[in-house]
Design an enzyme around this catalytic site. Structure first.
Site, short mmCIF file in Angstrom:
data_model
loop_
_atom_site.label_atom_id
_atom_site.label_comp_id
_atom_site.label_asym_id
_atom_site.label_seq_id
_atom_site.Cartn_x
_atom_site.Cartn_y
_atom_site.Cartn_z
N HIS A 199 91.36 55.48 45.39
CA HIS A 199 92.57 55.23 44.59
C HIS A 199 92.14 55.06 43.14
O HIS A 199 91.19 54.35 42.86
CB HIS A 199 93.26 53.96 45.10
CG HIS A 199 94.59 53.71 44.49
ND1 HIS A 199 94.75 53.26 43.21
CD2 HIS A 199 95.84 53.88 44.99
CE1 HIS A 199 96.05 53.15 42.95
NE2 HIS A 199 96.73 53.52 44.01
N ASP A 309 106.01 54.88 46.01
CA ASP A 309 105.16 53.74 45.67
C ASP A 309 106.05 52.62 45.18
O ASP A 309 107.24 52.59 45.48
CB ASP A 309 104.11 54.21 44.66
CG ASP A 309 102.86 53.37 44.68
OD1 ASP A 309 102.82 52.37 45.41
OD2 ASP A 309 101.91 53.71 43.96
N HIS A 310 105.47 51.73 44.40
CA HIS A 310 106.21 50.53 43.99
C HIS A 310 107.67 50.83 43.66
O HIS A 310 107.96 51.76 42.91
CB HIS A 310 105.59 49.94 42.73
CG HIS A 310 104.14 49.64 42.89
ND1 HIS A 310 103.34 49.27 41.85
CD2 HIS A 310 103.34 49.67 43.97
CE1 HIS A 310 102.12 49.08 42.28
NE2 HIS A 310 102.09 49.32 43.57
N TYR A 323 107.13 46.08 46.70
CA TYR A 323 107.20 46.57 48.08
C TYR A 323 108.42 46.09 48.86
O TYR A 323 108.33 45.82 50.04
CB TYR A 323 105.91 46.24 48.83
CG TYR A 323 104.77 47.13 48.37
CD1 TYR A 323 104.64 48.43 48.84
CD2 TYR A 323 103.85 46.69 47.42
CE1 TYR A 323 103.63 49.26 48.40
CE2 TYR A 323 102.82 47.51 46.98
CZ TYR A 323 102.72 48.80 47.49
OH TYR A 323 101.71 49.62 47.05
#
Ligand code: DNO
Length: 349
Positions: A199, A309-310, A323
């Site tokens: 990542h 994602d977020h 999340y």
């Protein structure tokens, strides 16, 4: 492409039975969050987690992440013990049939933000990073307490020790230590049928005097060239890399696609030098051209896992920063719209 969502296990306020209702989502990204950093991930625990996921009709697609012990990043003598444990965990993943492992090599901190609840005008909240704010925080005495999200991870003593230990480690030493790690773990991952995918550092620049190296296209190319193996790959995280406007994301896809094994797709609004807000997934709300990235993935034939994602906190939801369920579900829907459009038009362009 396999649409997935991250789930933090039994303690996650977002339940699997809710995630399965998000159309198109077939896979789960998860981890053994209670295993201490550096210890072997037991096969039985992985299987138990997998069975919980399967019981909801979903697949355990990706482990995100097995944390890399700081002694490995520091290149200490003790690293061999932790690397051996890491290898044993990879073997257990392979036995459990989990084929993708996302990890990172960021010193001390993983993702770092200065505000976990940046207010948007519409009443929603998102994470943000402000360079000046970080300078202010870092001039205080209790950095670990002041840095949102990190006081629960480190005791003050451990934190002080790590910050000092990394002062002697520059970018070159970080690369050496990463290379040492990869040369031990990648052959094991290859034999176990597991694809590792690093990542990028988030944000993609050094912070607080700590060396961050996985920040741009050159770094990702350098990484995949350390060992020419399908098990030595990358996670394309558009939000992390996109915080630096010099990163050309569609081009990165073109150059790296054979080694992209996982995609985190979110938007980010760059608001100043080294400052950004996390934005809703929609292209027009931030600095990332999400369609251009998706089109590039489709053109290159990417078929692996992808996840929204977020997300922001919307509709009154209270949850783990980034999340919650609602905004990530909107993200998953949007990504699938982009995918369908890219798939249907790619042959005309
Ligand atoms: C943040 C995530 C990261 C990611 C790790 C992977 O929300 O994208 O924490 O899981 O960096 O090792």
């Amino acid at each position: 492409m396999k649409m997935t969502m991250r789930w933090f296990g039994g303690d996650d306020p977002v339940k699997l039975e809710r995630i399965r209702q998000v159309f198109g989502v077939s896979g789960i990204v998860s981890a053994l969050h209670d295993t201490p950093v550096g210890e072997v991930w037991p096969y039985e625990d992985l299987m138990e987690l997998k069975e919980q996921i399967n019981a909801e009709g979903l697949q355990f697609e990706v482990v995100e992440s097995i944390p890399v012990h700081e002694d490995i990043k520091l290149g200490l003598d003790t690293r061999d013990k932790y690397i051996a444990n890491y290898c044993a965990s990879i073997e257990n993943l392979g036995r459990a049939g989990i084929r993708t492992l996302c990890y990172n090599f960021m010193p001390v901190f993983d993702w770092t933000r200065t505000n976990l609840s940046h207010p948007y005008a519409d009443g929603s909240h998102a994470l943000s990073f402000n360079y000046e704010e970080l300078q202010k925080i870092s001039s205080g005495n209790d950095l670990v307490d002041a840095l949102p999200g990190w006081a629960e991870v480190y005791t003050p003593d451990r934190f002080r020790y790590l910050m000092e230990a990394f002062q002697g480690i520059g970018q070159d030493a970080m690369w050496d230590n990463l290379e040492y790690f990869l040369k031990k773990v990648i052959p094991v991952a290859e034999a176990a049928g597991v694809k590792m995918c690093i990542h990028p550092d988030d944000p993609p620049w050094s912070i607080l005097g700590l060396p961050r190296i996985i920040v741009d296209e050159d770094a990702l190319l350098r990484l995949v060239n350390i060992i020419d193996s399908p098990s030595n790959g990358v996670t394309l995280c558009t939000g992390s890399l996109g915080a630096s406007l010099s990163n050309d994301l569609p081009q990165m896809v073109r150059k790296l696609h054979r080694r992209i094994h996982f995609v985190h797709m979110r938007n980010v609004a760059v608001v100043g030098p080294k400052s950004f807000h996390e934005a809703p997934h929609l292209s027009s709300m931030g600095s990332v051209d999400m369609f251009a990235v998706m089109r590039s993935l489709v053109k290159c034939g990417y078929s692996g896992p992808i996840r929204p994602d977020h997300g922001r906190m919307i509709w009154g939801e209270i949850g783990r920063p980034g999340y919650g369920l609602f905004d990530r579900a909107l993200g998953a829907a949007y990504l699938q719209g982009l995918y369908e459009a890219a798939n249907k038009t790619v042959s005309y362009s």
